[in-house]
Design an enzyme around this catalytic site. Structure first.
Site, mmCIF file in Angstrom:
data_model
loop_
_atom_site.group_PDB
_atom_site.id
_atom_site.type_symbol
_atom_site.label_atom_id
_atom_site.label_comp_id
_atom_site.label_asym_id
_atom_site.label_seq_id
_atom_site.Cartn_x
_atom_site.Cartn_y
_atom_site.Cartn_z
ATOM 1 N N ARG A 1 -16.739 10.247 -9.974
ATOM 2 C CA ARG A 1 -17.493 9.320 -10.822
ATOM 3 C C ARG A 1 -18.870 9.044 -10.210
ATOM 4 O O ARG A 1 -19.842 8.804 -10.937
ATOM 5 C CB ARG A 1 -16.710 8.016 -11.005
ATOM 6 C CG ARG A 1 -15.378 8.220 -11.716
ATOM 7 C CD ARG A 1 -14.535 6.963 -11.715
ATOM 8 N NE ARG A 1 -14.227 6.519 -10.367
ATOM 9 C CZ ARG A 1 -13.606 5.379 -10.068
ATOM 10 N NH1 ARG A 1 -13.240 4.572 -11.032
ATOM 11 N NH2 ARG A 1 -13.362 5.064 -8.813
ATOM 12 N N ASP B 1 -19.172 2.963 -6.744
ATOM 13 C CA ASP B 1 -20.109 1.840 -6.787
ATOM 14 C C ASP B 1 -21.477 2.157 -6.201
ATOM 15 O O ASP B 1 -22.411 1.364 -6.358
ATOM 16 C CB ASP B 1 -19.499 0.628 -6.070
ATOM 17 C CG ASP B 1 -18.303 0.073 -6.831
ATOM 18 O OD1 ASP B 1 -18.354 0.089 -8.069
ATOM 19 O OD2 ASP B 1 -17.329 -0.341 -6.197
ATOM 20 N N ARG C 1 0.819 -1.207 0.000
ATOM 21 C CA ARG C 1 0.000 0.000 0.000
ATOM 22 C C ARG C 1 0.861 1.270 0.000
ATOM 23 O O ARG C 1 1.686 1.460 0.885
ATOM 24 C CB ARG C 1 -0.882 -0.007 1.241
ATOM 25 C CG ARG C 1 -2.081 0.868 1.144
ATOM 26 C CD ARG C 1 -3.130 0.357 2.067
ATOM 27 N NE ARG C 1 -3.690 -0.880 1.508
ATOM 28 C CZ ARG C 1 -4.979 -1.064 1.310
ATOM 29 N NH1 ARG C 1 -5.819 -0.130 1.618
ATOM 30 N NH2 ARG C 1 -5.426 -2.191 0.813
ATOM 31 N N HIS D 1 -13.235 4.858 0.670
ATOM 32 C CA HIS D 1 -12.252 4.542 -0.374
ATOM 33 C C HIS D 1 -10.855 4.476 0.223
ATOM 34 O O HIS D 1 -10.548 5.191 1.186
ATOM 35 C CB HIS D 1 -12.273 5.600 -1.485
ATOM 36 C CG HIS D 1 -11.716 5.076 -2.780
ATOM 37 N ND1 HIS D 1 -10.387 5.159 -3.086
ATOM 38 C CD2 HIS D 1 -12.319 4.451 -3.828
ATOM 39 C CE1 HIS D 1 -10.194 4.604 -4.278
ATOM 40 N NE2 HIS D 1 -11.347 4.169 -4.757
ATOM 41 N N HIS E 1 -12.483 -6.310 -4.590
ATOM 42 C CA HIS E 1 -12.071 -5.455 -5.714
ATOM 43 C C HIS E 1 -13.298 -5.219 -6.601
ATOM 44 O O HIS E 1 -14.279 -4.652 -6.157
ATOM 45 C CB HIS E 1 -10.893 -6.147 -6.421
ATOM 46 C CG HIS E 1 -10.162 -5.289 -7.415
ATOM 47 N ND1 HIS E 1 -10.203 -3.925 -7.422
ATOM 48 C CD2 HIS E 1 -9.332 -5.620 -8.452
ATOM 49 C CE1 HIS E 1 -9.445 -3.458 -8.409
ATOM 50 N NE2 HIS E 1 -8.913 -4.469 -9.051
HETATM 51 N N1 AMX Z 1 -18.711 0.996 6.072
HETATM 52 C C1 AMX Z 1 -18.278 0.479 7.243
HETATM 53 N N2 AMX Z 1 -17.020 0.589 7.696
HETATM 54 C C2 AMX Z 1 -16.166 1.308 6.946
HETATM 55 C C3 AMX Z 1 -16.542 1.904 5.731
HETATM 56 C C4 AMX Z 1 -17.878 1.724 5.300
HETATM 57 N N3 AMX Z 1 -18.333 2.214 4.144
HETATM 58 N N4 AMX Z 1 -15.491 2.550 5.213
HETATM 59 C C5 AMX Z 1 -14.459 2.344 6.061
HETATM 60 N N5 AMX Z 1 -14.868 1.589 7.095
HETATM 61 C C6 AMX Z 1 -14.043 1.077 8.198
HETATM 62 C C7 AMX Z 1 -12.987 0.120 7.636
HETATM 63 O O1 AMX Z 1 -13.516 -1.188 7.496
HETATM 64 C C8 AMX Z 1 -11.910 0.214 8.684
HETATM 65 O O2 AMX Z 1 -12.299 -0.565 9.792
HETATM 66 P P1 AMX Z 1 -11.185 -1.404 10.635
HETATM 67 O O3 AMX Z 1 -10.245 -0.374 11.155
HETATM 68 O O4 AMX Z 1 -12.012 -2.068 11.676
HETATM 69 O O5 AMX Z 1 -10.525 -2.351 9.655
HETATM 70 C C9 AMX Z 1 -11.973 1.677 9.100
HETATM 71 O O6 AMX Z 1 -13.302 2.132 8.762
HETATM 72 C C10 AMX Z 1 -10.965 2.565 8.403
HETATM 73 O O7 AMX Z 1 -11.076 2.367 7.008
HETATM 74 P P2 AMX Z 1 -10.461 3.402 5.957
HETATM 75 O O8 AMX Z 1 -9.013 3.560 6.230
HETATM 76 O O9 AMX Z 1 -11.313 4.617 5.913
HETATM 77 O O10 AMX Z 1 -10.686 2.652 4.568
HETATM 78 P P3 AMX Z 1 -9.976 1.328 3.981
HETATM 79 O O11 AMX Z 1 -8.921 1.758 3.013
HETATM 80 O O12 AMX Z 1 -9.575 0.379 5.069
HETATM 81 O O13 AMX Z 1 -11.202 0.645 3.215
HETATM 82 C C11 AMX Z 1 -13.006 0.381 1.683
HETATM 83 C C12 AMX Z 1 -11.718 1.173 2.022
HETATM 84 C C13 AMX Z 1 -13.501 0.820 0.313
HETATM 85 C C14 AMX Z 1 -12.676 -1.136 1.616
HETATM 86 C C15 AMX Z 1 -14.058 0.664 2.762
HETATM 87 O O14 AMX Z 1 -14.374 2.038 2.762
HETATM 88 C C16 AMX Z 1 -15.331 -0.155 2.606
HETATM 89 O O15 AMX Z 1 -15.380 -1.294 3.053
HETATM 90 N N6 AMX Z 1 -16.399 0.426 1.965
HETATM 91 C C17 AMX Z 1 -17.630 -0.288 1.758
HETATM 92 C C18 AMX Z 1 -17.518 -1.274 0.599
HETATM 93 C C19 AMX Z 1 -17.447 -0.550 -0.728
HETATM 94 O O16 AMX Z 1 -18.218 0.354 -1.026
HETATM 95 N N7 AMX Z 1 -16.510 -1.002 -1.588
HETATM 96 C C20 AMX Z 1 -16.299 -0.394 -2.908
HETATM 97 C C21 AMX Z 1 -15.107 0.551 -2.885
HETATM 98 C C22 AMX Z 1 -14.885 1.209 -4.230
HETATM 99 C C23 AMX Z 1 -13.904 0.451 -5.033
HETATM 100 O O17 AMX Z 1 -12.710 0.543 -4.791
HETATM 101 N N8 AMX Z 1 -14.368 -0.320 -5.997
#
Ligand code: AMX
Length: 387
Positions: free
Chosen positions: A278, A324, A20, A269, A228
């Site tokens: 987007r 998304d 990362r 994100h 992903h």
């Molecule tokens: N819902 C619930 N919890 C969330 C969240 C959300 N939308 N976004 C972040 N968090 C949580 C993380 O799981 C993490 O928890 P942890 O410390 O217990 O592991 C904490 O908040 C900190 O996360 P972050 O540093 O803000 O983000 P990340 O880089 O770890 O995760 C992502 C990014 C996209 C995986 C996360 O925001 C997420 O799970 N979103 C919901 C799923 C989603 O919409 N995915 C599509 C993403 C777009 C893409 O890349 N295609």
């Protein structure tokens, strides 16, 4: 840039984090700004939302917007390449209707197109694959769905989105709406910098001089993971589960999901620190094409409510909408009712950006190409032992 430039200091804490943030190379097709989102060859994505996918593809390969003549020539070139290698979709019959995830079909289909590989000309392979994708996608939809042959034969002069919609037999206003939604979907999803998993996977396989088809199929396999590309499938399923557009009910739903330790899909994100442009663009398209769609109404309320609720948790770096949130709802409105197919649209778009990046890497170092990828893994907890 001098070799002495220290770009990044790798610390122990960077190990085993999926590389990362660690710089590994340069990318000429696009970069991602944490606030303004992805830029294609320097153009912010929000400015490109209304261009045709063919012109966006030209941009990613040539790093400039085509003029009228170039645009026409590029389209003609794709048309002239559009006949699929014979027998390349026969494998679809063997797999059997309704079995396997559509992303598996996409990957297998691209591998099978490899029978049309042009010896030592990766640019031709890339253009051919881009030209073949609409028919491959249409055959995938028809054959996996058990509907057999294409409703209409391929007509590449309709453009990649129009041709796909026509092959499926969508007609009238439905066809106009489906094409509008698909054109913007393709443009918005083509590229997202050099280090996302599928792009990185495709480029690393290509660095071993595997064929473009094998490299892109590998990229599609990477994209198929639920962390992903498959997230766009999960997002629509999430929106359907919310089942209301009432702000109080949506807020209760979001809070109960968080309490149950489930993600709020469509928000957050890894890199972006504001709403993904987007998502902003797709919200505008939704207001234009389907303002009264109940699923879109849910999305509209989620976008108002969820960032406020997620913002209460200081751990969440970005509580705003990601790409998304809206894309699945638009595809659903376009008539594509099965979310498990959505990642194949994402894959189709990415075929273009990843191919452009592979061609760039193959042309680097004065045409020698990028060396075979070989990051270093440190040995830990492995004392030398003897039998
Ligand atoms: N819902 C619930 N919890 C969330 C969240 C959300 N939308 N976004 C972040 N968090 C949580 C993380 O799981 C993490 O928890 P942890 O410390 O217990 O592991 C904490 O908040 C900190 O996360 P972050 O540093 O803000 O983000 P990340 O880089 O770890 O995760 C992502 C990014 C996209 C995986 C996360 O925001 C997420 O799970 N979103 C919901 C799923 C989603 O919409 N995915 C599509 C993403 C777009 C893409 O890349 N295609």
């Amino acid at each position: 840039m001098s070799d002495e430039n220290v770009l990044f200091e790798v610390k122990d804490s960077h190990l085993d984090t999926g590389m990362r943030g660690i710089p590994v190379g340069t990318c000429r097709t696009s970069f991602v700004d944490p606030i303004d989102g992805v830029h294609y060859a320097g153009y912010p994505i929000a400015d490109l939302a209304d261009i045709d996918p063919e012109d966006a593809a030209f941009l990613l390969f040539n790093k400039r917007i085509p003029n009228e003549k170039e645009s026409q020539e590029f389209r003609q070139d794709l048309i002239s390449r559009s006949n699929l290698p014979s027998g390349s979709t026969d494998l679809f019959t063997a797999i059997g209707t309704g079995t396997g995830h559509p992303m598996d079909w996409l990957s297998i289909g691209i591998m099978s197109l490899g029978r049309g590989e042009v010896e030592n000309d990766i640019f031709s392979d890339a253009m051919n694959l881009i030209a073949w994708m609409p028919e491959l996608m249409a055959r995938l939809f028809m054959m996996r769905g058990g509907r057999g042959e294409l409703v209409n034969p391929s007509n590449p002069s309709l453009g990649m989105a129009g041709n796909f919609v026509s092959m499926l037999g969508v007609e009238g206003d439905d066809a106009v709406r489906a094409e509008r939604i698909l054109r913007s979907f393709l443009v918005l999803h083509m590229d997202h910098g050099g280090g996302n998993l599928s792009t990185f996977a495709g480029k690393s396989v290509a660095s071993g001089r595997a064929s473009l088809f094998a490299s892109i199929a590998s990229a599609m396999n990477a994209l198929s993971g639920p962390l992903h590309g498959r997230a766009n499938q999960s997002c629509l399923e999430f929106v359907q589960k919310v089942g209301t557009s009432d702000p109080n009910e949506v807020e209760s739903f979001v809070r109960s999901e968080l309490a149950a330790k489930r993600p709020i899909f469509g928000f957050g994100h890894a890199v972006l620190r504001a709403e993904d442009p987007r998502a902003t663009v797709q919200m505008k398209i939704g207001e234009e094409v389907c303002p009264d769609d109940p699923l879109f109404a849910t999305v509209r309320t989620l976008r108002e409510v969820a960032p406020r609720v997620l913002g209460e948790n200081p751990k969440i770096s970005n509580p705003n909408a990601n790409v998304d949130l809206v894309s699945g709802t638009l595809l659903h409105n376009a008539g594509f009712r099965k979310p498990d197919y959505y990642t194949t649209f994402f894959g189709w778009a990415r075929v273009i950006g990843i191919s452009a990046q592979i061609v760039d890497e193959r042309n680097s170092r004065g045409g020698k190409g990028v060396p075979i990828y070989r990051p270093k893994y440190l040995a830990r907890d492995q004392p030398v032992r003897r039998l």
